[in-house]
Design an enzyme around this catalytic site. Structure first.
Site, mmCIF file in Angstrom:
data_model
loop_
_atom_site.group_PDB
_atom_site.id
_atom_site.type_symbol
_atom_site.label_atom_id
_atom_site.label_comp_id
_atom_site.label_asym_id
_atom_site.label_seq_id
_atom_site.Cartn_x
_atom_site.Cartn_y
_atom_site.Cartn_z
ATOM 1 N N CYS A 3 -43.561 64.868 -55.430
ATOM 2 C CA CYS A 3 -42.412 64.664 -54.629
ATOM 3 C C CYS A 3 -42.010 65.715 -53.704
ATOM 4 C CB CYS A 3 -41.205 64.347 -55.971
ATOM 5 S SG CYS A 3 -41.016 65.840 -57.051
ATOM 6 N N ASP A 33 -47.997 64.727 -62.837
ATOM 7 C CA ASP A 33 -46.718 64.511 -61.870
ATOM 8 C C ASP A 33 -45.699 65.407 -62.263
ATOM 9 O OD1 ASP A 33 -44.754 62.918 -60.670
ATOM 10 O OD2 ASP A 33 -44.393 61.525 -62.112
ATOM 11 N N TYR A 54 -46.806 65.943 -67.592
ATOM 12 C CA TYR A 54 -45.525 65.687 -67.115
ATOM 13 C C TYR A 54 -45.458 64.331 -67.370
ATOM 14 C CZ TYR A 54 -46.199 70.221 -64.947
ATOM 15 O OH TYR A 54 -46.567 71.560 -64.709
ATOM 16 N N GLN A 100 -38.070 56.237 -62.122
ATOM 17 C CA GLN A 100 -38.195 56.437 -60.460
ATOM 18 C C GLN A 100 -36.750 55.760 -60.024
ATOM 19 O OE1 GLN A 100 -39.995 57.932 -58.568
ATOM 20 N NE2 GLN A 100 -41.547 58.742 -59.933
ATOM 21 N N GLU A 126 -45.392 65.734 -72.405
ATOM 22 C CA GLU A 126 -43.830 65.974 -71.771
ATOM 23 C C GLU A 126 -42.900 66.679 -72.696
ATOM 24 O OE1 GLU A 126 -40.427 65.607 -70.099
ATOM 25 O OE2 GLU A 126 -42.081 64.719 -68.958
#
Length: 415
Positions: A372, A345, A270, A238, A292
Site C-alpha cells: 500500500c 501484505d 500479515y 479493505q 497475524e
C-alpha cells in the site's frame, strides 16, 4: 515561525505523500493542492527545516489543463487551508491525470530505491466513473464543542462538512443523521450486506481507540466472489468496495506461472482474516499458514479457513515468526518452505530488512508482495534484490481515487 510568508511558485514535480515540488532561492518547497506545471501562490506553513519548507496553495495563478473543480467542495483551494478536510488531496486533479501522477511516483520509487526500470501503470478499478462513492469505511471525529467531522488536512482540527463524496451514499446518509455524541471518534462501516454500522469510540492520549470492555463484538460478513469472510466490525478490511476482489484476482494472476505444490508449506504473512491464505488454498496450496499479530483477526482467520484441513493460523508478529522458523523448522519443514509460496501484505511501513532477509533465507519458490506504499515497497524490493530475488511481474491499482494512495502487487522469484 514568523508571520506566514506568501510566495509565487512554479510547480515542477509530484512527490510521494500527495504533495508537489517547487523551488525558491535554491530551497525545495513541498506544496499541497497544486499540479506540476502550475504557477500558484502558496502560504508557507512550516519553515523549521533548513533543507525544505512546506506550503499550502491559496491561489492558482496559472492553472494546469488537468485541474478540475474539486470533487469535495469543502476541500477546494478557495477554502482556507486550515478549514480543508483531509483525505482527498488529489480531488482537484482529473482522474486520468491522478493515475499518471501515481504511476510516476511508483516508477520513480522503484528506480530510486530498487534500481528497477519498470513500465508499470496504475490502473483504475470498477465503480463510479468520477472516482467517488468507493469508501465503505469512514472515521469522523468529535471535538470538545461536539462538532462531528473529518480532521483538517495534516491536523487534528475537526471540520464540519455537508457531504462525504468519497463515501458510499449509504454512509453519507448515515453521517447526516449524526448529532451530539460523547465519543471521540465515530466509525461508519458498510459491509457486504449493505447495512451501515455506526461504532462510537473513545481514544487514549495517543489518539488510539480504547479497547472496549464488552466481550461482545459485532461480526460482519464480507465477500470475495462466492467466498465469505468473517471480520470484526472494527477490524481491518479493505476500504474500497472492490479492493479485496481486485487484489485477490491480482495475486491469482501473479501466481499463474508458479507451481503451487500441494505438498509444500505456504505462508500468508500479515494475513488479517485469511484473505490471501484462502487464495493460495484455492490454487492448490494444501498446507498454508496465516500469520497475524491481531488475535481477533486470527480467530476469524481460523473460521474463514476451516474448510481446508491443512490451513493453520498463528497469532504472532511476523518478524518474530519468520525468525523463529529459521531457528526451529526441521530440515523437512525447510524443504517444504522452499517449495512453497509466500504472500506478504505488510502495513504502510513495509516488511523491513529483517523480515525480507528472513524470507530470503527461507528461500520460497515465489513471493507475492501486496503493497500500500510505493516507497516502502521499493525499499523492500531493493533488499530482496540484494538477497537474490528479482521482480518477475507487477501490477498497480487506483483503489483510493482522489487521494495519493495506491496499491501494488509484485511477484518476486529467485534470480
Amino acid at each position: 515561525m514568523h508571520a506566514p510568508q506568501e510566495l509565487d511558485l512554479t510547480i515542477s514535480d509530484v512527490a510521494h505523500g500527495g504533495i508537489f515540488v517547487a523551488r525558491h532561492e535554491g530551497r525545495v518547497i513541498f506544496v499541497s493542492d497544486a499540479i506540476p506545471g502550475e504557477t500558484v501562490r502558496a502560504r508557507v506553513s512550516d519553515d523549521s527545516k533548513a533543507s525544505f519548507w512546506r506550503a499550502e496553495t491559496i491561489e492558482v495563478l496559472e492553472a494546469s489543463p488537468h485541474r478540475q473543480a474539486h470533487v469535495w467542495s469543502a476541500a477546494d483551494v478557495s477554502v482556507s487551508p486550515a478549514l480543508r478536510p483531509g483525505g482527498a488531496e488529489f480531488g482537484h486533479i482529473t482522474l486520468e491525470h491522478q493515475r499518471e501522477l501515481k504511476t510516476k511516483v511508483l516508477r520513480d520509487s522503484l528506480a530510486r530505491f530498487a534500481k528497477i526500470d519498470s513500465d508499470v501503470s496504475v490502473a483504475g478499478v470498477g465503480g463510479q466513473e468520477d472516482g467517488t462513492r468507493w469508501r465503505t469505511r469512514v472515521s469522523l471525529h468529535v471535538d470538545g464543542a461536539g462538532r462531528i467531522g473529518p480532521y483538517a488536512a495534516r491536523s487534528h482540527n475537526v471540520i464540519e462538512v455537508n457531504d462525504l463524496p468519497l463515501a458510499t451514499a449509504a454512509i453519507e446518509r448515515a453521517a447526516d443523521k449524526l448529532y451530539g455524541d460523547t465519543a471521540d471518534r465515530i466509525d461508519l462501516i458498510q459491509a457486504a450486506d449493505g447495512h451501515v454500522r455506526v461504532l462510537n469510540r473513545t481514544m487514549d492520549d495517543k489518539g488510539q481507540p480504547v479497547e472496549r470492555q464488552s466481550s461482545k463484538r459485532e461480526v460482519l460478513i464480507e465477500r470475495v466472489g462466492e467466498r465469505e469472510f468473517r471480520v470484526d466490525a472494527d477490524g481491518f478490511w479493505q476500504v474500497h468496495h472492490d479492493a479485496a476482489t481486485t487484489l485477490d484476482a491480482a495475486v491469482r494472476r501473479a501466481l499463474q506461472g508458479v507451481e503451487i505444490d500441494p505438498n509444500a508449506w505456504h505462508l500468508d504473512l500479515y494475513g488479517g482474516v485469511g484473505l490471501f491464505a484462502a487464495t493460495v488454498a484455492e490454487l492448490g496450496g494444501t498446507r498454508v499458514t496465516s500469520v497475524e499479530s491481531n488475535a481477533r483477526a486470527t480467530e476469524h482467520a481460523g473460521e474463514n479457513l476451516s474448510e481446508w484441513i491443512g490451513a493453520r493460523v498463528e497469532t504472532a508478529r511476523v518478524d518474530r515468526y519468520t525468525r523463529s522458523l529459521l531457528s526451529t523448522a526441521s530440515e523437512r519443514e525447510r524443504a517444504r518452505l522452499r517449495d512453497g509460496v509466500v504472500v506478504i501484505d505488510p502495513p504502510r511501513a513495509g516488511a523491513g530488512k529483517n523480515v525480507v532477509s528472513d524470507l530470503a533465507n527461507l528461500a520460497p519458490r515465489a513471493i507475492v508482495y501486496v503493497a500500500c506504499d510505493p516507497v516502502a515497497l521499493a525499499r523492500d524490493l531493493g533488499t530482496f534484490a540484494e538477497r537474490g530475488y528479482q521482480l518477475a511481474g507487477i501490477e498497480a491499482f487506483d483503489l483510493f481515487p482522489h487521494s495519493h494512495h495506491l496499491e501494488t502487487v509484485a511477484l518476486l522469484q529467485q534470480a
